[in-house]
Design a protein around this motif. Sequence first.
Motif, PDB file in Angstrom:
ATOM      1  N   MET A   1      15.817  27.794 106.510  1.00  0.00           N
ATOM      2  CA  MET A   1      15.333  28.024 107.851  1.00  0.00           C
ATOM      3  C   MET A   1      16.510  28.076 108.825  1.00  0.00           C
ATOM      4  O   MET A   1      17.476  27.355 108.691  1.00  0.00           O
ATOM      5  CB  MET A   1      14.397  26.869 108.221  1.00  0.00           C
ATOM      6  CG  MET A   1      13.302  27.270 109.104  1.00  0.00           C
ATOM      7  SD  MET A   1      12.216  25.841 109.258  1.00  0.00           S
ATOM      8  CE  MET A   1      11.132  26.510 110.376  1.00  0.00           C
ATOM      9  N   THR A   2      16.443  28.954 109.823  1.00  0.00           N
ATOM     10  CA  THR A   2      17.535  29.074 110.786  1.00  0.00           C
ATOM     11  C   THR A   2      17.339  28.114 111.929  1.00  0.00           C
ATOM     12  O   THR A   2      16.228  27.702 112.250  1.00  0.00           O
ATOM     13  CB  THR A   2      17.604  30.504 111.339  1.00  0.00           C
ATOM     14  OG1 THR A   2      16.382  30.777 112.019  1.00  0.00           O
ATOM     15  CG2 THR A   2      17.838  31.511 110.241  1.00  0.00           C
ATOM     16  N   ASP A   3      18.488  27.785 112.577  1.00  0.00           N
ATOM     17  CA  ASP A   3      18.451  26.837 113.689  1.00  0.00           C
ATOM     18  C   ASP A   3      18.124  27.521 115.016  1.00  0.00           C
ATOM     19  O   ASP A   3      17.799  26.864 115.985  1.00  0.00           O
ATOM     20  CB  ASP A   3      19.802  26.130 113.823  1.00  0.00           C
ATOM     21  CG  ASP A   3      20.065  25.213 112.630  1.00  0.00           C
ATOM     22  OD1 ASP A   3      19.112  24.852 111.939  1.00  0.00           O
ATOM     23  OD2 ASP A   3      21.243  24.870 112.418  1.00  0.00           O
ATOM     24  N   THR A   4      18.234  28.826 115.082  1.00  0.00           N
ATOM     25  CA  THR A   4      17.989  29.518 116.345  1.00  0.00           C
ATOM     26  C   THR A   4      16.579  30.092 116.363  1.00  0.00           C
ATOM     27  O   THR A   4      16.057  30.559 115.362  1.00  0.00           O
ATOM     28  CB  THR A   4      18.986  30.666 116.549  1.00  0.00           C
ATOM     29  OG1 THR A   4      18.842  31.583 115.481  1.00  0.00           O
ATOM     30  CG2 THR A   4      20.411  30.160 116.595  1.00  0.00           C
ATOM     31  N   SER A   5      16.014  30.046 117.540  1.00  0.00           N
ATOM     32  CA  SER A   5      14.680  30.601 117.702  1.00  0.00           C
ATOM     33  C   SER A   5      14.798  32.104 117.929  1.00  0.00           C
ATOM     34  O   SER A   5      15.869  32.600 118.266  1.00  0.00           O
ATOM     35  CB  SER A   5      13.974  29.936 118.889  1.00  0.00           C
ATOM     36  OG  SER A   5      14.572  30.339 120.092  1.00  0.00           O
ATOM     37  N   PRO A   6      13.708  32.833 117.754  1.00  0.00           N
ATOM     38  CA  PRO A   6      13.742  34.268 117.999  1.00  0.00           C
ATOM     39  C   PRO A   6      14.178  34.613 119.431  1.00  0.00           C
ATOM     40  O   PRO A   6      14.876  35.598 119.649  1.00  0.00           O
ATOM     41  CB  PRO A   6      12.317  34.724 117.735  1.00  0.00           C
ATOM     42  CG  PRO A   6      11.724  33.676 116.856  1.00  0.00           C
ATOM     43  CD  PRO A   6      12.421  32.406 117.217  1.00  0.00           C
ATOM     44  N   ILE A   7      13.797  33.795 120.376  1.00  0.00           N
ATOM     45  CA  ILE A   7      14.165  34.050 121.773  1.00  0.00           C
ATOM     46  C   ILE A   7      15.674  33.901 121.949  1.00  0.00           C
ATOM     47  O   ILE A   7      16.322  34.728 122.597  1.00  0.00           O
ATOM     48  CB  ILE A   7      13.402  33.112 122.727  1.00  0.00           C
ATOM     49  CG1 ILE A   7      11.913  33.476 122.708  1.00  0.00           C
ATOM     50  CG2 ILE A   7      13.960  33.197 124.144  1.00  0.00           C
ATOM     51  CD1 ILE A   7      11.047  32.575 123.544  1.00  0.00           C
ATOM     52  N   SER A   9      17.908  34.317 119.670  1.00  0.00           N
ATOM     53  CA  SER A   9      18.510  35.446 118.966  1.00  0.00           C
ATOM     54  C   SER A   9      18.479  36.701 119.837  1.00  0.00           C
ATOM     55  O   SER A   9      19.462  37.440 119.911  1.00  0.00           O
ATOM     56  CB  SER A   9      17.761  35.689 117.661  1.00  0.00           C
ATOM     57  OG  SER A   9      18.230  36.835 117.025  1.00  0.00           O
ATOM     58  N   ILE A  10      17.377  36.930 120.492  1.00  0.00           N
ATOM     59  CA  ILE A  10      17.236  38.088 121.384  1.00  0.00           C
ATOM     60  C   ILE A  10      18.197  37.953 122.568  1.00  0.00           C
ATOM     61  O   ILE A  10      18.867  38.914 122.945  1.00  0.00           O
ATOM     62  CB  ILE A  10      15.777  38.245 121.858  1.00  0.00           C
ATOM     63  CG1 ILE A  10      14.892  38.655 120.681  1.00  0.00           C
ATOM     64  CG2 ILE A  10      15.683  39.258 122.994  1.00  0.00           C
ATOM     65  CD1 ILE A  10      13.416  38.618 120.985  1.00  0.00           C
ATOM     66  N   GLU A  11      18.280  36.749 123.140  1.00  0.00           N
ATOM     67  CA  GLU A  11      19.184  36.529 124.274  1.00  0.00           C
ATOM     68  C   GLU A  11      20.642  36.741 123.861  1.00  0.00           C
ATOM     69  O   GLU A  11      21.434  37.299 124.616  1.00  0.00           O
ATOM     70  CB  GLU A  11      18.981  35.124 124.845  1.00  0.00           C
ATOM     71  CG  GLU A  11      17.670  34.974 125.589  1.00  0.00           C
ATOM     72  CD  GLU A  11      17.405  33.547 126.038  1.00  0.00           C
ATOM     73  OE1 GLU A  11      18.124  32.617 125.589  1.00  0.00           O
ATOM     74  OE2 GLU A  11      16.477  33.363 126.834  1.00  0.00           O
ATOM     75  N   THR A  12      20.983  36.329 122.662  1.00  0.00           N
ATOM     76  CA  THR A  12      22.342  36.543 122.148  1.00  0.00           C
ATOM     77  C   THR A  12      22.633  38.026 121.996  1.00  0.00           C
ATOM     78  O   THR A  12      23.701  38.505 122.380  1.00  0.00           O
ATOM     79  CB  THR A  12      22.530  35.828 120.797  1.00  0.00           C
ATOM     80  OG1 THR A  12      22.274  34.430 120.970  1.00  0.00           O
ATOM     81  CG2 THR A  12      23.924  36.029 120.256  1.00  0.00           C
TER      82      THR A  12
END
Length: 79
Positions: A1-7, A9-12
């Motif tokens: 599982m990744t530590d970053t949320s989809p939001i 990731s999108i912001e990045t």
Amino acid sequence: MTDTSPIESIETRIRTNRSELEETLDAIEDRLNVPKQVGKLTAKAQSSYEENPVPWIIGATAAVVVIGGIVAWAIFGND
């Protein structure tokens, strides 16, 4: 599982795309800045002349001869 949320990731990705767009726009602005480009060209020509003035002298002499020939042709020609 990744530590970053989809939001996140999108912001990045948005930050990355904005940064790339900014770099591209800066490059375009630099290339379209005529005074800056003329300054670069002038500096390059001066450097070239200081390094080896012979081609510049030959080119200037050739230009004077060509222009003088055209002027003489226009004045003395029978056209």
